[in-house]
Design a protein around this motif. Structure first.
Motif, PDB file in Angstrom:
ATOM      1  N   SER A   1       2.521 -59.280 -28.289  1.00  0.00           N
ATOM      2  CA  SER A   1       2.044 -59.725 -29.659  1.00  0.00           C
ATOM      3  C   SER A   1       1.191 -58.576 -30.375  1.00  0.00           C
ATOM      4  CB  SER A   1       0.805 -60.878 -29.396  1.00  0.00           C
ATOM      5  OG  SER A   1       1.529 -61.823 -28.660  1.00  0.00           O
ATOM      6  N   LEU A   2       0.622 -57.669 -29.271  1.00  0.00           N
ATOM      7  CA  LEU A   2      -0.229 -56.582 -30.005  1.00  0.00           C
ATOM      8  C   LEU A   2       0.830 -55.792 -30.532  1.00  0.00           C
ATOM      9  CD1 LEU A   2      -2.889 -55.621 -27.151  1.00  0.00           C
ATOM     10  CD2 LEU A   2      -3.050 -56.689 -29.466  1.00  0.00           C
ATOM     11  N   ILE A   3       1.998 -55.524 -29.717  1.00  0.00           N
ATOM     12  CA  ILE A   3       2.871 -54.511 -30.330  1.00  0.00           C
ATOM     13  C   ILE A   3       3.524 -55.167 -31.714  1.00  0.00           C
ATOM     14  CG2 ILE A   3       5.323 -53.324 -29.955  1.00  0.00           C
ATOM     15  CD1 ILE A   3       4.456 -53.232 -27.030  1.00  0.00           C
ATOM     16  N   GLY A   4       3.916 -56.501 -31.545  1.00  0.00           N
ATOM     17  CA  GLY A   4       4.372 -56.940 -32.924  1.00  0.00           C
ATOM     18  C   GLY A   4       3.626 -57.096 -33.904  1.00  0.00           C
ATOM     19  N   CYS A   5       2.060 -57.006 -33.778  1.00  0.00           N
ATOM     20  CA  CYS A   5       1.190 -56.984 -34.760  1.00  0.00           C
ATOM     21  C   CYS A   5       1.129 -55.582 -35.256  1.00  0.00           C
ATOM     22  CB  CYS A   5      -0.207 -57.364 -34.247  1.00  0.00           C
ATOM     23  SG  CYS A   5      -1.653 -57.378 -35.447  1.00  0.00           S
ATOM     24  N   ALA A   6       1.257 -54.720 -34.366  1.00  0.00           N
ATOM     25  CA  ALA A   6       1.430 -53.044 -34.716  1.00  0.00           C
ATOM     26  C   ALA A   6       2.570 -53.011 -35.849  1.00  0.00           C
ATOM     27  CB  ALA A   6       1.376 -52.129 -33.930  1.00  0.00           C
ATOM     28  N   VAL A   7       3.727 -53.488 -35.465  1.00  0.00           N
ATOM     29  CA  VAL A   7       4.960 -53.340 -36.235  1.00  0.00           C
ATOM     30  C   VAL A   7       4.734 -54.034 -37.561  1.00  0.00           C
ATOM     31  CG1 VAL A   7       7.323 -53.937 -36.150  1.00  0.00           C
ATOM     32  CG2 VAL A   7       6.503 -52.993 -34.254  1.00  0.00           C
ATOM     33  N   PHE A   8       4.093 -55.354 -37.449  1.00  0.00           N
ATOM     34  CA  PHE A   8       4.027 -55.974 -38.679  1.00  0.00           C
ATOM     35  C   PHE A   8       3.314 -55.259 -39.813  1.00  0.00           C
ATOM     36  CE2 PHE A   8       1.982 -59.211 -41.166  1.00  0.00           C
ATOM     37  CZ  PHE A   8       3.363 -59.929 -41.486  1.00  0.00           C
ATOM     38  N   ALA A   9       2.161 -54.816 -39.188  1.00  0.00           N
ATOM     39  CA  ALA A   9       1.248 -54.138 -40.318  1.00  0.00           C
ATOM     40  C   ALA A   9       1.815 -52.748 -40.672  1.00  0.00           C
ATOM     41  CB  ALA A   9       0.092 -53.845 -39.304  1.00  0.00           C
ATOM     42  N   SER A  10       2.814 -52.163 -39.798  1.00  0.00           N
ATOM     43  CA  SER A  10       3.410 -51.026 -40.683  1.00  0.00           C
ATOM     44  C   SER A  10       4.028 -51.052 -41.843  1.00  0.00           C
ATOM     45  CB  SER A  10       4.285 -50.334 -39.393  1.00  0.00           C
ATOM     46  OG  SER A  10       5.532 -51.252 -39.292  1.00  0.00           O
ATOM     47  N   TYR A  11       4.620 -52.277 -42.180  1.00  0.00           N
ATOM     48  CA  TYR A  11       5.172 -52.408 -43.479  1.00  0.00           C
ATOM     49  C   TYR A  11       4.269 -52.546 -44.628  1.00  0.00           C
ATOM     50  CZ  TYR A  11       9.623 -53.542 -40.725  1.00  0.00           C
ATOM     51  OH  TYR A  11      10.654 -53.301 -40.314  1.00  0.00           O
TER      52      TYR A  11
ATOM     53  N   ARG B   1       6.489 -62.574 -46.227  1.00  0.00           N
ATOM     54  CA  ARG B   1       5.806 -64.026 -45.837  1.00  0.00           C
ATOM     55  C   ARG B   1       6.934 -64.679 -44.757  1.00  0.00           C
ATOM     56  NH1 ARG B   1       4.170 -66.903 -51.011  1.00  0.00           N
ATOM     57  NH2 ARG B   1       3.512 -68.074 -49.507  1.00  0.00           N
ATOM     58  N   VAL B   2       6.463 -64.502 -43.711  1.00  0.00           N
ATOM     59  CA  VAL B   2       7.246 -65.081 -42.534  1.00  0.00           C
ATOM     60  C   VAL B   2       6.705 -66.555 -41.818  1.00  0.00           C
ATOM     61  CG1 VAL B   2       8.172 -62.897 -41.869  1.00  0.00           C
ATOM     62  CG2 VAL B   2       6.098 -63.645 -40.750  1.00  0.00           C
ATOM     63  N   PHE B   3       5.455 -66.901 -42.452  1.00  0.00           N
ATOM     64  CA  PHE B   3       4.774 -67.849 -41.840  1.00  0.00           C
ATOM     65  C   PHE B   3       4.582 -69.063 -42.616  1.00  0.00           C
ATOM     66  CE2 PHE B   3       2.286 -64.202 -39.664  1.00  0.00           C
ATOM     67  CZ  PHE B   3       2.958 -64.516 -38.543  1.00  0.00           C
TER      68      PHE B   3
ATOM     69  N   PHE C   1      -1.961 -66.463 -30.781  1.00  0.00           N
ATOM     70  CA  PHE C   1      -1.591 -64.985 -31.124  1.00  0.00           C
ATOM     71  C   PHE C   1      -0.156 -65.124 -30.850  1.00  0.00           C
ATOM     72  CE2 PHE C   1      -2.503 -60.243 -30.228  1.00  0.00           C
ATOM     73  CZ  PHE C   1      -2.099 -60.149 -31.360  1.00  0.00           C
ATOM     74  N   PHE C   2       0.510 -65.412 -29.595  1.00  0.00           N
ATOM     75  CA  PHE C   2       1.885 -65.368 -29.323  1.00  0.00           C
ATOM     76  C   PHE C   2       2.672 -66.246 -30.024  1.00  0.00           C
ATOM     77  CE2 PHE C   2       5.151 -65.936 -26.082  1.00  0.00           C
ATOM     78  CZ  PHE C   2       5.919 -64.701 -26.372  1.00  0.00           C
ATOM     79  N   LEU C   3       2.364 -67.439 -30.658  1.00  0.00           N
ATOM     80  CA  LEU C   3       2.856 -68.229 -31.541  1.00  0.00           C
ATOM     81  C   LEU C   3       3.347 -67.441 -32.805  1.00  0.00           C
ATOM     82  CD1 LEU C   3       2.715 -71.978 -32.376  1.00  0.00           C
ATOM     83  CD2 LEU C   3       2.516 -70.092 -34.194  1.00  0.00           C
ATOM     84  N   LEU C   4       2.359 -66.665 -33.450  1.00  0.00           N
ATOM     85  CA  LEU C   4       2.552 -65.869 -34.427  1.00  0.00           C
ATOM     86  C   LEU C   4       3.563 -64.825 -34.385  1.00  0.00           C
ATOM     87  CD1 LEU C   4      -1.155 -65.585 -35.921  1.00  0.00           C
ATOM     88  CD2 LEU C   4       0.822 -67.119 -36.651  1.00  0.00           C
ATOM     89  N   ALA C   5       3.599 -64.309 -33.147  1.00  0.00           N
ATOM     90  CA  ALA C   5       4.521 -63.106 -32.729  1.00  0.00           C
ATOM     91  C   ALA C   5       5.800 -63.706 -32.641  1.00  0.00           C
ATOM     92  CB  ALA C   5       3.992 -62.423 -31.433  1.00  0.00           C
ATOM     93  N   LEU C   6       5.965 -64.860 -32.263  1.00  0.00           N
ATOM     94  CA  LEU C   6       7.262 -65.397 -31.892  1.00  0.00           C
ATOM     95  C   LEU C   6       8.049 -65.817 -33.108  1.00  0.00           C
ATOM     96  CD1 LEU C   6       7.078 -67.882 -28.733  1.00  0.00           C
ATOM     97  CD2 LEU C   6       8.198 -65.551 -28.934  1.00  0.00           C
ATOM     98  N   ARG C   7       7.086 -66.282 -34.018  1.00  0.00           N
ATOM     99  CA  ARG C   7       7.689 -66.666 -35.394  1.00  0.00           C
ATOM    100  C   ARG C   7       8.141 -65.321 -36.199  1.00  0.00           C
ATOM    101  NH1 ARG C   7       9.374 -71.809 -36.303  1.00  0.00           N
ATOM    102  NH2 ARG C   7       8.814 -71.570 -38.492  1.00  0.00           N
ATOM    103  N   THR C   8       7.436 -64.290 -35.950  1.00  0.00           N
ATOM    104  CA  THR C   8       7.792 -63.081 -36.656  1.00  0.00           C
ATOM    105  C   THR C   8       8.852 -62.180 -35.968  1.00  0.00           C
ATOM    106  OG1 THR C   8       5.431 -62.789 -37.093  1.00  0.00           O
ATOM    107  CG2 THR C   8       6.849 -60.875 -37.818  1.00  0.00           C
ATOM    108  N   PHE C   9       8.839 -62.376 -34.648  1.00  0.00           N
ATOM    109  CA  PHE C   9      10.132 -61.712 -33.910  1.00  0.00           C
ATOM    110  C   PHE C   9      10.649 -62.752 -33.010  1.00  0.00           C
ATOM    111  CE2 PHE C   9       6.953 -58.516 -34.952  1.00  0.00           C
ATOM    112  CZ  PHE C   9       7.853 -57.593 -35.530  1.00  0.00           C
ATOM    113  N   THR C  10      11.504 -63.726 -33.471  1.00  0.00           N
ATOM    114  CA  THR C  10      11.962 -64.757 -32.822  1.00  0.00           C
ATOM    115  C   THR C  10      13.321 -64.681 -31.904  1.00  0.00           C
ATOM    116  OG1 THR C  10      11.468 -65.936 -34.958  1.00  0.00           O
ATOM    117  CG2 THR C  10      12.601 -67.163 -33.272  1.00  0.00           C
ATOM    118  N   PRO C  11      12.999 -65.035 -30.581  1.00  0.00           N
ATOM    119  CA  PRO C  11      14.116 -64.819 -29.659  1.00  0.00           C
ATOM    120  C   PRO C  11      15.228 -65.828 -29.811  1.00  0.00           C
ATOM    121  CG  PRO C  11      12.245 -65.773 -28.819  1.00  0.00           C
ATOM    122  CD  PRO C  11      11.715 -65.795 -30.279  1.00  0.00           C
TER     123      PRO C  11
END
Length: 438
Positions: free
Chosen positions: A43-53, A58-60, A108-118
């Motif tokens: 989730s932390l890594i996903g947050c960093a990648v998301f913030a880099s844009y 709008r993914v949520f 936190f992980f829910l938001l990460a999954l919705r952003t980078f969905t497996p």
């Protein structure tokens, strides 16, 4: 963002986390801790990648925010109770734990999954492996070792409940693969059916009677999952085979299941007629009565996180409650335990958590229409919520490490997989029906 290298890598990582979580939750007692840490790092890594844009997409959706609010509100009420009482949650045999922080991690992980969905396949393979493993363990413990109840060294109740749930989810997994009608899909579907039988067998051999109450509700959801996918003839044959299997296991003397069922009536008779609380059900009745007394004393905020044990000892000393099992720091019911500790505010936060996820999954299932894969995932999510609600009626699953992590992990994983890109495409079922499905 999902199609970039970082996005694909994070989606793969999230999928692996979901697979390992579902596969090892029952099999490896300490796996939940490592998987929670992995989810936090992802989730932390996903947050960093998301913030880099520079222009964040709008993914949520509104439902995402509602679920996050429900998780955060539940965790906040629990955290406030811990701070106010200056006492961490105490679990039998496991000491104190920071359970009140887990809902925040789940959000936190829910938001990460919705952003980078497996891919949902990670979930399906995970629950099938978990169900197969639990069944093998149960057979080994009951047949080879000869223990009274299968438990894998944790607690027979959450072991049986989680085995039942993974078995039910394996049935949905078999339907998920079956509807694709590819050559390899039938082999995967057969494997999932075997996993379902092993999961149900593990539940039966655990002797966890409270969880069996959920079987009719889970069965109804499973039947709804087969609508327009499997003919009524095939469904009836499957139900008949399952019924025969269950009756055989119950009637088999060595399983001990029939004695566990008959003991229910004897426990009720002993408690209400002979005033004997020295039974399994009698102990639960005493816990529930004690919990209600505590709730009446402070109905709004409860008596606090650490006040349960002290108050139980006081009730026993004044002969208001039986002393059998009063050393267990939970009241054998999620609702009553929450009422006693955190009052109406706590129960409202608990019910909002149940209702929030249930309504979100129900909405997805109703709006899926011809999107078979989304509907099956949504129904599996409903199974998780309804299953845990039922399990929590006779056992405080949220006071168990595997139980609480199972609720958070499965509900968040299913919701995350619902955002997978292939779920957006409807799957037609009419043109390619096979002879088996007809």
């Amino acid at each position: 963002m999902q199609t970039g290298r970082a996005g694909q890598a994070l989606s793969l990582l999230n999928g692996i986390i979901i697979f390992v979580f579902a596969a090892t939750l029952i099999l490896i007692p300490e796996a939940y801790w490592w998987l929670g840490l992995a989810a936090f790092i992802s989730s932390l890594i996903g947050c960093a990648v998301f913030a880099s844009y520079k222009l964040s997409p709008r993914v949520f959706t509104g439902d995402d925010y509602k679920l996050v609010v429900a998780l955060v509100f539940f965790g906040s009420v629990w955290w406030w109770s811990v701070l106010a009482d200056d006492s961490l949650p105490l679990l039998a045999r496991d000491g104190v734990h920071h359970l009140y922080l887990w809902p925040f991690l789940a959000a936190f992980f829910l938001l990460a999954l919705r952003t980078f969905t497996p891919s949902p396949y990670w979930l399906w393979w995970g629950v099938c492996c978990g169900a197969l493993g639990s069944g093998m363990i149960a057979i080994y413990e009951r047949v080879i070792i000869g223990v009274g109840r299968a438990s894998n060294g944790i607690n027979a109740i959450p072991f049986g409940n989680l085995s039942l749930l993974t078995g039910a989810l394996s049935v949905v997994a078999s339907i998920y693969w079956l509807q694709q009608r590819k050559t390899y899909s039938f082999g995967f579907a057969l494997l999932a059916v075997c996993a379902a039988f092993f999961g149900f067998l593990a539940s039966l051999l655990s002797g966890t009677r409270g969880g069996w109450v959920a079987i009719p509700f889970l069965t109804a959801l499973m039947l709804s999952a087969t609508t327009n996918l499997i003919s009524s003839k095939v469904r009836n044959v499957a139900l008949l085979l399952i019924t025969i299997f269950v009756i055989f296991i119950i009637a088999y003397p060595a399983s001990g299941i029939w004695l566990r069922l008959v003991a229910i009536f004897d426990d009720i008779y002993q408690y209400f007629i002979n005033n004997n609380a020295d039974t399994s059900l009698g102990t639960r009745f005493e816990f529930w009565r004690a919990g209600w007394i505590m709730f009446i004393e402070n109905p709004i905020l409860g008596i606090g996180e650490g006040g349960i044990q002290e108050r139980l000892e006081s009730l026993v000393a004044h002969e208001i409650a039986s002393d059998r099992g009063m050393t267990v720091p939970q009241l054998h019911s999620d609702i009553i335990d929450t009422l006693a500790r955190r009052g109406l505010l706590g129960v409202i936060s608990l019910l909002l958590l149940y209702v929030g996820f249930a309504s979100a999954f129900a909405k997805k299932a109703l709006h899926a229409n011809d999107n078979v894969r989304s509907r099956l995932l949504a129904i599996s999510g409903l199974m998780v919520i309804i299953g845990f609600f039922d399990f929590g009626l006779s056992q405080a699953m949220f006071r168990d490490l595997r139980g609480f992590s199972g609720f958070l992990g499965f509900s968040v994983a299913v919701w995350g997989c619902l955002g997978y890109k292939t779920q957006a495409q409807p799957v037609s079922t009419a043109p390619r029906r096979t002879a088996f499905l007809r």
